[in-house]
Design a protein around this motif. Structure first.
Motif, PDB file in Angstrom:
ATOM      1  N   TYR A   1       6.678  11.517   3.917  1.00  0.00           N
ATOM      2  CA  TYR A   1       6.735  12.467   2.805  1.00  0.00           C
ATOM      3  C   TYR A   1       7.600  13.678   3.131  1.00  0.00           C
ATOM      4  N   ARG A  26       2.553   1.625  -3.435  1.00  0.00           N
ATOM      5  CA  ARG A  26       1.626   2.073  -4.479  1.00  0.00           C
ATOM      6  C   ARG A  26       1.339   3.560  -4.351  1.00  0.00           C
ATOM      7  N   ASP A  27       1.223   4.043  -3.114  1.00  0.00           N
ATOM      8  CA  ASP A  27       0.993   5.475  -2.907  1.00  0.00           C
ATOM      9  C   ASP A  27       2.227   6.282  -3.322  1.00  0.00           C
ATOM     10  N   TYR A  28       3.408   5.800  -2.985  1.00  0.00           N
ATOM     11  CA  TYR A  28       4.645   6.522  -3.296  1.00  0.00           C
ATOM     12  C   TYR A  28       4.855   6.623  -4.804  1.00  0.00           C
ATOM     13  N   SER A  35      -1.293   1.350  -9.378  1.00  0.00           N
ATOM     14  CA  SER A  35      -2.259   0.397  -8.842  1.00  0.00           C
ATOM     15  C   SER A  35      -1.664  -0.987  -8.652  1.00  0.00           C
ATOM     16  N   VAL A  78       0.842  -1.211   0.000  1.00  0.00           N
ATOM     17  CA  VAL A  78       0.000   0.000   0.000  1.00  0.00           C
ATOM     18  C   VAL A  78       0.864   1.243   0.000  1.00  0.00           C
ATOM     19  N   GLN A 128       6.267   6.181   3.599  1.00  0.00           N
ATOM     20  CA  GLN A 128       5.169   7.004   4.105  1.00  0.00           C
ATOM     21  C   GLN A 128       5.643   8.343   4.675  1.00  0.00           C
ATOM     22  N   GLY A 131       2.495   6.054  -7.113  1.00  0.00           N
ATOM     23  CA  GLY A 131       1.293   6.483  -7.809  1.00  0.00           C
ATOM     24  C   GLY A 131       0.778   5.448  -8.788  1.00  0.00           C
TER      25      GLY A 131
END
Length: 335
Positions: free
Chosen positions: A243, A64-66, A70, A61, A241, A68
């Motif tokens: 940032y 994927r956020d870092y 799916s 998760v 996470q 960008g």
């Protein structure tokens, strides 16, 4: 073209220590493109050491956020993907933009694929003959970067025939606006990302493959379970996470990359190319300079084709001063 045998890499500090008779602690190692500094690491719970890694721990998760995206697959360093991807195809015609990180050519040749060494200018003419086009962006060692739109055009042409564009983005974290990560859901595109270089944690052995789910499933089956250790997953999840820490790291690396380019230019070695994590200098005196600096405990990366040196970043002010004095001493000796 790649020839069988051991491949040279930066960071071989113990070998340099033995060769030059200089203790490990006395070296300034500029031979890699790895960030020489990071930030405080999280505590690792005992369970991460005692239990087998589980995918539901938040790493995927956070990644994927870092990036960008799916879909992605964590691997034991992007090197694991470099060696495994050629095993997913048979008898492919593979174009590799050269010079480049030598492990790519080695891996494809090892699996019996037909390799074509390409210059950037030769890609357009060769594309229709290729099943796979592979490049490093920004390139290692030259630092050359190809714009995303041009890469996406090549991807589209390859994908029409079921081909692949593989882009190794190991050094792109400081300039994420140039990444193809956000397009990795398109057919025929595989993006490799390194965790250790930007975060300064090469020893963690972590990377990510960004691609369509089917490709990731084939690769996961080939690599098997538990490819990334539990402690590595804990540390990476926390840093992916963070940032604020990422922003500060990016700003510092970009500033130090510019500082290194300026220092080299002032010393008569204007970089031929580079990025935030290293600078690349083509010079006829590359071998002599490499040897001169190594004798003083300053390790750079020497390339013979083209004849050049790659300089990584010093970790602190003492390192910057030491590099400057070494370059000045070499210039004096050459007068």
């Amino acid at each position: 073209m790649f020839k069988p045998g051991g491949l040279e890499h930066g960071g071989r500090l113990r070998a340099a220590s033995l060769n030059y008779g200089i203790a490990l602690a006395d070296w300034l190692d500029l031979s890699t493109g790895i960030a020489p500094y990071g930030w405080p690491l999280p505590a690792i719970p005992a369970s991460a050491w005692a239990r087998l890694p589980e995918q539901q721990d938040g790493l995927e998760v956070a990644a994927r956020d870092y990036y960008g995206v799916s879909n992605l697959l964590p691997v034991a360093g992007s090197q694991a993907a470099i060696q495994a991807l050629p095993r997913l195809l048979r008898n492919a015609r593979v174009g590799i933009v050269s010079p480049a990180y030598a492990e790519h050519a080695a891996a494809w040749q090892r699996e019996g694929h037909r390799l074509l060494e390409l210059s950037e200018g030769g890609i357009e003419r060769a594309l229709e003959r290729l099943d796979v086009l592979l490049l490093v962006n920004p390139n290692n060692p030259t630092g050359r970067r190809i714009e995303p739109q041009r890469l996406l055009q090549w991807r589209a042409r390859l994908a029409e025939r079921g081909g692949w564009l593989i882009v190794d983005e190991a050094f792109i974290d400081c300039t994420p606006e140039h990444s193809l990560a956000g397009f990795s859901d398109r057919p025929g595109l595989i993006v490799l990302r390194s965790f250790g270089k930007f975060f300064g944690l090469a020893g963690i052995r972590l990377g990510f493959v960004l691609a369509q789910p089917a490709v990731l499933e084939w690769l996961a089956e080939l690599l098997g379970p538990w490819t990334v250790s539990g402690p590595s997953r804990v540390v990476a999840t926390a840093l992916l996470q963070d940032y604020v820490g990422q922003r500060l790291q990016r700003e510092r690396l970009l500033a130090d990359g510019e500082r290194l380019a300026t220092l080299l230019s002032v010393q008569g070695l204007p970089p031929t190319g580079g990025c935030a994590l290293f600078q690349f200098c083509c010079t006829p005196s590359a071998a002599e300079l490499h040897e001169f600096l190594a004798a003083q405990g300053i390790l750079t990366r020497l390339f013979t084709s083209p004849l050049s040196l790659r300089f990584g970043l010093p970790a602190d002010e003492a390192g910057w001063q030491r590099l400057q004095l070494g370059l000045e001493a070499f210039a004096m000796e050459c007068q």
